[in-house]
Design a protein around this motif. Structure first.
Motif, mmCIF file in Angstrom:
data_model
loop_
_atom_site.group_PDB
_atom_site.id
_atom_site.type_symbol
_atom_site.label_atom_id
_atom_site.label_comp_id
_atom_site.label_asym_id
_atom_site.label_seq_id
_atom_site.Cartn_x
_atom_site.Cartn_y
_atom_site.Cartn_z
ATOM 1 N N MET A 89 76.477 49.967 23.469
ATOM 2 C CA MET A 89 75.245 49.969 22.584
ATOM 3 C C MET A 89 75.782 50.144 21.304
ATOM 4 O O MET A 89 75.550 49.331 20.154
ATOM 5 N N TRP A 90 76.546 51.126 21.116
ATOM 6 C CA TRP A 90 77.025 51.576 19.660
ATOM 7 C C TRP A 90 77.939 50.630 18.995
ATOM 8 O O TRP A 90 77.867 50.275 17.788
ATOM 9 N N LEU A 91 79.090 49.959 19.685
ATOM 10 C CA LEU A 91 79.661 48.989 19.410
ATOM 11 C C LEU A 91 79.081 47.764 18.866
ATOM 12 O O LEU A 91 79.250 47.264 17.844
ATOM 13 N N LYS A 92 78.103 47.269 19.820
ATOM 14 C CA LYS A 92 77.372 46.051 19.606
ATOM 15 C C LYS A 92 76.583 46.255 18.144
ATOM 16 O O LYS A 92 76.565 45.366 17.545
ATOM 17 N N MET A 93 76.027 47.457 18.174
ATOM 18 C CA MET A 93 75.139 47.635 17.042
ATOM 19 C C MET A 93 75.922 47.975 15.598
ATOM 20 O O MET A 93 75.552 46.964 14.836
ATOM 21 N N TYR A 94 77.100 48.561 15.773
ATOM 22 C CA TYR A 94 77.885 48.946 14.607
ATOM 23 C C TYR A 94 78.556 47.777 14.080
ATOM 24 O O TYR A 94 78.614 47.671 12.778
ATOM 25 N N ASN A 95 78.868 46.975 14.837
ATOM 26 C CA ASN A 95 79.715 45.844 14.744
ATOM 27 C C ASN A 95 78.861 44.519 14.525
ATOM 28 O O ASN A 95 79.657 43.489 14.404
ATOM 29 N N SER A 96 77.662 44.847 14.581
ATOM 30 C CA SER A 96 76.827 43.459 14.624
ATOM 31 C C SER A 96 76.892 42.671 13.462
ATOM 32 O O SER A 96 76.950 42.936 12.256
ATOM 33 N N ASN A 97 76.885 41.296 13.472
ATOM 34 C CA ASN A 97 77.266 40.229 12.305
ATOM 35 C C ASN A 97 75.636 40.144 11.630
ATOM 36 O O ASN A 97 75.797 39.766 10.554
ATOM 37 N N MET A 98 74.715 40.549 12.404
ATOM 38 C CA MET A 98 73.224 40.398 11.866
ATOM 39 C C MET A 98 73.066 41.453 10.730
ATOM 40 O O MET A 98 73.644 42.664 10.913
ATOM 41 N N VAL A 99 72.125 41.175 10.008
ATOM 42 C CA VAL A 99 71.690 42.335 9.321
ATOM 43 C C VAL A 99 70.654 43.067 10.118
ATOM 44 O O VAL A 99 69.843 42.508 10.692
ATOM 45 N N THR A 100 70.964 44.420 10.272
ATOM 46 C CA THR A 100 70.228 45.394 11.067
ATOM 47 C C THR A 100 69.315 46.334 10.360
ATOM 48 O O THR A 100 69.958 47.074 9.580
ATOM 49 N N ILE A 101 67.933 46.262 10.786
ATOM 50 C CA ILE A 101 67.065 47.241 9.982
ATOM 51 C C ILE A 101 66.509 47.998 11.046
ATOM 52 O O ILE A 101 65.918 47.304 11.772
ATOM 53 N N ALA A 102 66.678 49.365 10.814
ATOM 54 C CA ALA A 102 65.930 50.208 11.751
ATOM 55 C C ALA A 102 64.367 50.566 10.997
ATOM 56 O O ALA A 102 64.141 50.985 9.983
ATOM 57 N N ALA A 103 63.287 50.223 11.635
ATOM 58 C CA ALA A 103 61.848 50.448 11.240
ATOM 59 C C ALA A 103 61.359 51.681 12.156
ATOM 60 O O ALA A 103 60.909 51.290 13.379
ATOM 61 N N ILE A 104 61.597 52.797 11.842
ATOM 62 C CA ILE A 104 61.597 54.127 12.449
ATOM 63 C C ILE A 104 60.266 54.460 12.465
ATOM 64 O O ILE A 104 59.649 55.216 11.336
ATOM 65 N N ASN A 105 59.418 54.505 13.490
ATOM 66 C CA ASN A 105 57.861 54.759 13.488
ATOM 67 C C ASN A 105 57.720 55.837 14.252
ATOM 68 O O ASN A 105 56.651 55.705 15.082
ATOM 69 N N GLY A 106 58.564 56.941 14.488
ATOM 70 C CA GLY A 106 58.301 58.039 15.240
ATOM 71 C C GLY A 106 59.354 58.967 15.079
ATOM 72 O O GLY A 106 60.674 58.511 14.499
ATOM 73 N N SER A 107 59.577 59.998 16.066
ATOM 74 C CA SER A 107 60.749 60.787 15.950
ATOM 75 C C SER A 107 61.954 60.239 16.731
ATOM 76 O O SER A 107 61.838 59.237 17.414
ATOM 77 N N SER A 108 63.173 60.583 16.034
ATOM 78 C CA SER A 108 64.356 59.836 16.424
ATOM 79 C C SER A 108 65.590 60.915 16.411
ATOM 80 O O SER A 108 66.478 60.675 15.619
ATOM 81 N N PRO A 109 65.580 61.643 17.859
ATOM 82 C CA PRO A 109 66.513 62.682 17.741
ATOM 83 C C PRO A 109 67.807 62.268 18.371
ATOM 84 O O PRO A 109 67.739 61.024 19.231
ATOM 85 N N ALA A 110 68.736 62.646 18.180
ATOM 86 C CA ALA A 110 70.277 62.636 18.969
ATOM 87 C C ALA A 110 70.434 61.100 18.964
ATOM 88 O O ALA A 110 70.757 60.423 17.851
ATOM 89 N N GLY A 111 70.542 60.485 20.168
ATOM 90 C CA GLY A 111 70.858 59.116 20.360
ATOM 91 C C GLY A 111 69.802 58.119 19.619
ATOM 92 O O GLY A 111 70.225 57.125 19.068
ATOM 93 N N GLY A 112 68.812 58.650 19.342
ATOM 94 C CA GLY A 112 67.776 57.612 18.644
ATOM 95 C C GLY A 112 68.044 57.589 17.284
ATOM 96 O O GLY A 112 68.129 56.682 16.618
ATOM 97 N N CYS A 113 68.539 58.736 16.686
ATOM 98 C CA CYS A 113 69.070 58.804 15.274
ATOM 99 C C CYS A 113 70.363 58.017 15.261
ATOM 100 O O CYS A 113 70.345 57.319 14.417
ATOM 101 N N LEU A 114 71.335 58.264 16.210
ATOM 102 C CA LEU A 114 72.462 57.313 16.445
ATOM 103 C C LEU A 114 72.162 55.929 16.079
ATOM 104 O O LEU A 114 72.873 55.162 15.638
ATOM 105 N N LEU A 115 71.103 55.471 17.085
ATOM 106 C CA LEU A 115 70.803 54.008 16.953
ATOM 107 C C LEU A 115 70.504 53.417 15.838
ATOM 108 O O LEU A 115 70.864 52.409 15.141
ATOM 109 N N SER A 116 69.673 54.231 14.902
ATOM 110 C CA SER A 116 69.101 53.963 13.881
ATOM 111 C C SER A 116 70.497 54.024 12.561
ATOM 112 O O SER A 116 70.431 53.064 11.892
ATOM 113 N N LEU A 117 71.011 54.937 12.946
ATOM 114 C CA LEU A 117 72.473 54.940 11.972
ATOM 115 C C LEU A 117 73.463 53.980 12.035
ATOM 116 O O LEU A 117 74.352 53.601 11.053
ATOM 117 N N THR A 118 73.191 52.997 12.863
ATOM 118 C CA THR A 118 74.267 51.877 13.263
ATOM 119 C C THR A 118 73.893 50.689 12.530
ATOM 120 O O THR A 118 74.350 49.788 12.162
#
Ligand code: CO8
Length: 260
Positions: A89-118
């Motif tokens: 998941m991290w590799l696909k997201m952090y490496n993605s060719n797409m423009v990626t935007i996290a629209a964070i509409n709630g709490s986002s601890p640990a792995g949730g934070c990581l996902l948004s940080l990618t």
């Protein structure tokens, strides 16, 4: 589109909105991660898809992070399989060719934070009840080096050091202040703001932007790709320790009590 994830792709804009819809808290289980990765791969391979907005269809939670039950009382083999999916998941997201935007509409601890940080950009709903951060130490576990690197690349060394040691969970205003998120908006403006931001990013020629993104992120990505098996082994050895299992048990009990 599948049960835990809904993808809404707009052909005319080239933008997909991926909504996580796995109640109660969008925790990242092996099944969830597998579905997520299949969807990401499809979108990344589709030349027509240039931008991806990730959000949650649950009311108060973006993602509760890794599914703790995947790390508690499981066999080493199963833990290894789970961890490989987290890496993927991290590799696909952090490496993605797409423009990626996290629209964070709630709490986002640990792995949730990581996902948004990618993602390339993070917009969070300005609700003081929502928190975001890498809180692993609160569970008695340790954020792996590539979680740390992703945070470091976003907010710098000092904030990362304090955040990780203390397991800090930031409210939106605090997260904005240290650069953990890029922008705060009221709930009802989240998707329009994400769409407008996307338009701005998509105005840049893809090729130039993609090479630049890769230049910024490749050293961090390479560190994991060249150490994947060792990282899995490391995780399995750590998470299956009695003392760590005990910590996770206590944390799960705390989650239950807090609710009652
Ligand atoms: N995994 C599994 N179950 C979870 C998780 C989770 N991450 N989070 C919540 N749940 C469960 C709760 O136990 C509860 O279950 P039940 O209904 O059976 O009692 C249910 O989901 C609903 O939770 P809440 O009642 O707490 O829901 P709220 O809306 O009140 O709160 C929160 C939502 C804020 C997300 C809250 O649930 C919370 O804080 N959860 C814990 C989040 C957390 O600390 N996650 C860290 C996971 S670890 C991780 O992502 C990285 C690990 C890296 C490993 C490194 C090792 C080497």
């Amino acid at each position: 589109t599948s049960s835990k994830i809904n993808v809404d792709f707009n052909k005319s804009t080239g933008v997909a909105v991926l909504s996580m819809q796995s109640p109660p808290v969008n925790s990242l289980s092996l099944d969830f991660l597998t579905e997520l990765c299949i969807n990401l791969e499809k979108l990344d391979m589709d030349k027509a898809c240039r931008g991806l907005i990730i959000t949650s269809s649950l009311p108060k939670v973006f993602s509760a992070g890794l599914d703790i039950l995947e790390m508690y009382g499981k066999s080493p083999e199963r833990c290894g399989e789970f961890w490989r999916a987290v890496q993927e998941m991290w590799l696909k997201m952090y490496n993605s060719n797409m423009v990626t935007i996290a629209a964070i509409n709630g709490s986002s601890p640990a792995g949730g934070c990581l996902l948004s940080l990618t993602c390339d950009y993070r917009i969070m709903v300005d609700n003081p009840r929502y928190t975001i951060g890498l809180n692993e130490t609160l569970l008695g576990i340790v954020a792996p080096f590539w979680f740390k690197d992703t945070m470091l690349n976003t907010v710098g060394h000092r904030h990362t050091e304090m955040a990780l040691e203390l397991g800090l969970l930031y409210n939106p205003a605090e997260a904005l202040k240290i650069g953990l998120v890029d922008q705060l908006v009221p709930q009802d403006q989240l998707l329009t703001t994400a769409t407008e931001t996307m338009t701005k990013w998509l105005a840049i020629p893809d090729h130039a932007r993609q090479i630049t993104k890769s230049m910024m992120r490749k050293p961090t990505v390479d560190k994991l790709t060249s150490n994947r098996e060792a990282d899995i082994q490391n995780f399995v050895n750590f998470i299956t320790k009695d003392s760590i299992q005990k910590s996770l048990h206590m944390y799960l009990e705390m989650l239950k009590k807090r609710k009652a």
